[in-house]
Scaffold this active site. Sequence first.
Site, PDB file in Angstrom:
ATOM      1  CE  LYS A  52      -4.316   0.988   0.309  1.00  0.00           C
ATOM      2  NZ  LYS A  52      -5.703   0.025   0.016  1.00  0.00           N
ATOM      3  CG  ASP A 104      -7.632   3.096  -0.717  1.00  0.00           C
ATOM      4  OD1 ASP A 104      -8.067   2.051  -0.546  1.00  0.00           O
ATOM      5  OD2 ASP A 104      -7.330   4.260   0.389  1.00  0.00           O
TER       6      ASP A 104
HETATM    7  P1  NDP Z   1     -12.942   7.726  -2.723  1.00  0.00           P
HETATM    8  O1  NDP Z   1     -12.037   8.905  -2.548  1.00  0.00           O
HETATM    9  O2  NDP Z   1     -13.653   7.563  -4.132  1.00  0.00           O
HETATM   10  O3  NDP Z   1     -14.250   7.990  -1.865  1.00  0.00           O
HETATM   11  C1  NDP Z   1     -13.966   8.090  -0.511  1.00  0.00           C
HETATM   12  C2  NDP Z   1     -15.582   8.591   0.138  1.00  0.00           C
HETATM   13  O4  NDP Z   1     -15.218   8.357   1.575  1.00  0.00           O
HETATM   14  C3  NDP Z   1     -15.949   9.954  -0.171  1.00  0.00           C
HETATM   15  O5  NDP Z   1     -17.174   9.971   0.135  1.00  0.00           O
HETATM   16  C4  NDP Z   1     -15.040  10.802   1.074  1.00  0.00           C
HETATM   17  O6  NDP Z   1     -15.624  11.830   1.504  1.00  0.00           O
HETATM   18  C5  NDP Z   1     -15.292   9.647   2.261  1.00  0.00           C
HETATM   19  N1  NDP Z   1     -14.245   9.796   3.319  1.00  0.00           N
HETATM   20  C6  NDP Z   1     -12.863   9.404   3.025  1.00  0.00           C
HETATM   21  N2  NDP Z   1     -12.306   9.872   4.141  1.00  0.00           N
HETATM   22  C7  NDP Z   1     -13.278  10.113   5.225  1.00  0.00           C
HETATM   23  C8  NDP Z   1     -13.023  10.384   6.351  1.00  0.00           C
HETATM   24  N3  NDP Z   1     -11.854  10.376   7.153  1.00  0.00           N
HETATM   25  N4  NDP Z   1     -14.390  10.428   7.167  1.00  0.00           N
HETATM   26  C9  NDP Z   1     -15.670  10.277   6.569  1.00  0.00           C
HETATM   27  N5  NDP Z   1     -15.756  10.196   5.033  1.00  0.00           N
HETATM   28  C10 NDP Z   1     -14.505   9.896   4.606  1.00  0.00           C
HETATM   29  O7  NDP Z   1     -12.556   6.377  -2.254  1.00  0.00           O
HETATM   30  P2  NDP Z   1     -12.950   4.916  -2.439  1.00  0.00           P
HETATM   31  O8  NDP Z   1     -14.442   4.673  -2.503  1.00  0.00           O
HETATM   32  O9  NDP Z   1     -12.028   4.284  -3.367  1.00  0.00           O
HETATM   33  O10 NDP Z   1     -12.605   4.254  -1.100  1.00  0.00           O
HETATM   34  C11 NDP Z   1     -13.391   4.083   0.278  1.00  0.00           C
HETATM   35  C12 NDP Z   1     -12.946   2.991   1.166  1.00  0.00           C
HETATM   36  O11 NDP Z   1     -12.972   1.792   0.233  1.00  0.00           O
HETATM   37  C13 NDP Z   1     -11.780   3.021   1.539  1.00  0.00           C
HETATM   38  O12 NDP Z   1     -11.559   2.670   3.188  1.00  0.00           O
HETATM   39  C14 NDP Z   1     -10.605   2.217   0.775  1.00  0.00           C
HETATM   40  O13 NDP Z   1      -9.452   1.860   1.391  1.00  0.00           O
HETATM   41  C15 NDP Z   1     -11.826   1.085   0.431  1.00  0.00           C
HETATM   42  N6  NDP Z   1     -11.550   0.192  -0.584  1.00  0.00           N
HETATM   43  C16 NDP Z   1     -11.343   0.971  -1.957  1.00  0.00           C
HETATM   44  C17 NDP Z   1     -10.870   0.077  -3.003  1.00  0.00           C
HETATM   45  C18 NDP Z   1     -10.938   0.633  -4.466  1.00  0.00           C
HETATM   46  O14 NDP Z   1     -10.791  -0.278  -5.139  1.00  0.00           O
HETATM   47  N7  NDP Z   1     -11.110   2.065  -4.652  1.00  0.00           N
HETATM   48  C19 NDP Z   1     -10.905  -1.465  -2.961  1.00  0.00           C
HETATM   49  C20 NDP Z   1     -11.158  -1.943  -1.500  1.00  0.00           C
HETATM   50  C21 NDP Z   1     -11.246  -1.137  -0.456  1.00  0.00           C
HETATM   51  P3  NDP Z   1     -15.097  13.370   1.163  1.00  0.00           P
HETATM   52  O15 NDP Z   1     -15.314  13.308  -0.339  1.00  0.00           O
HETATM   53  O16 NDP Z   1     -15.757  14.330   1.971  1.00  0.00           O
HETATM   54  O17 NDP Z   1     -13.449  13.127   1.480  1.00  0.00           O
HETATM   55  O1  2IT Z   2      -7.954  -1.356  -0.554  1.00  0.00           O
HETATM   56  C1  2IT Z   2      -7.709  -2.141  -1.598  1.00  0.00           C
HETATM   57  O2  2IT Z   2      -8.105  -3.427  -1.915  1.00  0.00           O
HETATM   58  C2  2IT Z   2      -7.555  -1.213  -2.778  1.00  0.00           C
HETATM   59  N1  2IT Z   2      -7.547  -0.148  -2.686  1.00  0.00           N
HETATM   60  C3  2IT Z   2      -7.519  -1.802  -4.309  1.00  0.00           C
HETATM   61  C4  2IT Z   2      -6.069  -2.146  -4.393  1.00  0.00           C
HETATM   62  C5  2IT Z   2      -5.827  -2.682  -5.846  1.00  0.00           C
HETATM   63  O3  2IT Z   2      -4.647  -2.857  -6.189  1.00  0.00           O
HETATM   64  O4  2IT Z   2      -6.602  -2.762  -6.977  1.00  0.00           O
END
Ligand code: NDP
Ligand code: 2IT
Length: 446
Positions: free
Chosen positions: A126, A166
């Site tokens: 990461k 992420d």
């Molecule tokens: P994005 O940046 O697309 O969206 C993040 C969302 O979460 C936004 O709505 C953001 O609000 C909110 N957010 C972020 N930080 C905070 C915080 N500290 N408190 C409250 N709300 C918060 O990210 P993703 O959708 O990609 O990721 C969301 C989650 O999913 C994370 O935990 C990530 O690690 C996990 N994840 C993502 C993957 C991926 O493929 N993208 C894969 C597996 C897990 P704001 O816009 O106000 O910051």
């Molecule tokens: O938390 C996760 O699994 C991710 N943000 C996706 C990682 C990836 O390599 O697609």
Amino acid sequence: MSEYINAVLNTVISKNPAEPEFHQAAKEVLESLEPVVERHSKYQEAKVLERITEPERVIMFRVPWIDDKGRVQVNRGFRIEFNSAIGPYKGGLRFHPSVYLGILKFLAFEQVFKNSLTTLPMGGGKGGSDFDPKGKSEMEVMRFCQSFMTELQRHIGPETDVPAGDIGVGGREIGYMFGQYKRLRNEFTGVLTGKGLGWGGSLIRPEATGYGSVYFAQEMLKTRGETLEGKVCTVSGSGNVAQYTVEKVTQFGGKCVTLSDSVGSIYDPDGIDAEKLAFVMELKNVKRGRIKEYAERFDCEYRENERPWSVPCDCAFPSATQNEINLEDAKTLLKNGCCVVSEGANMPSVPEAADLFVEQKILYGPGKAANAGGVATSGLEMSQNSMRLSWSREEVDSKLNGIMVAVHEQCMAAAEEYGQPGNYVMGANIAGFVKVADAMLDQGVV
Ligand code: NDP
Ligand code: 2IT
């Protein structure tokens, strides 16, 4: 907790001071592994727990860039290469002001077990930066990404370490970083996943984490003869994972009634249908606005500084960030009849909340299992890049679905084998661990 597990945990805490999120993630996994090390002494003899909690490599670097006013800005960049026993390091990059070593170590550690569960050959890593993309111009984001990759490029590669997105890193940022990597290395290669469709990306990768978390919920429901049809669902976040969670829940006949961002949440009892979701996607991905605007546009409730967990629901899909469900939230969810929690985010439930879900025997899918679809589809993007061809939408989606079924089966089987049927936390940690630990044993003391 056994003496051995306790000793390993204490070492993790003392060697990694002031990193509470990493301690939290390590404690949860180590606790689950107690019956495994008791039954198989080889892991303790070869100090596998001591080794698996120590990253293979931590890279930390300066990221200088020039803002639109011509001023120099300095951020910190990181890549944690945690474990490569079963494949090249693989995991996302997070750009958020809260990023520091402890957050990325927790995420990289979780990634090791998650990637193992996908059935694909990927190690865990990461990275990211404390850079805040919010309020930055397009050109500032591009200059930052170029500077970040100028250093990162020397540490990664398609056979070494393959980053992805992420929080704060989506298609736009991956594009800028890929461009810079290609320019510096003079190689067009699958060094990043989540690429654009026209230049090596995979169909379904944008959808994969959200879809996967919903597929996982469906699998859990199946064990009780139920489906998502007619279920009221709460979703937190409004980014990549939240958006495609809403899309898939709706396709399966459920109704999503909430979304949130870091400053508040919306409650729409009529449900977020396809048309409203299209508005959210435009708002968040193009205009980069606040979720509050949804409430103004569709005349529903906006709850400032509140998370969605007080809204009554059958199923909850936390899809924003770590520790966003505290013990009170968990009690409220249960009191209101919530019987499924499928974690799209990484470690969204505090330990006390997770313990309560397990104790109450609801269908609780921890992040490293429920959100594995994202990285799994990244793995499928890597395969397509290596073969220099691309699969159809249906083909990737069906492989993703098959992988989520396999993740679910592995969790179920491991939980059963160690006497805790239905405990997906234990199941995910054990199944994820055994494959990596056995590979480490095979490869000697490395
Ligand atoms: P994005 O940046 O697309 O969206 C993040 C969302 O979460 C936004 O709505 C953001 O609000 C909110 N957010 C972020 N930080 C905070 C915080 N500290 N408190 C409250 N709300 C918060 O990210 P993703 O959708 O990609 O990721 C969301 C989650 O999913 C994370 O935990 C990530 O690690 C996990 N994840 C993502 C993957 C991926 O493929 N993208 C894969 C597996 C897990 P704001 O816009 O106000 O910051
Ligand atoms: O938390 C996760 O699994 C991710 N943000 C996706 C990682 C990836 O390599 O697609």
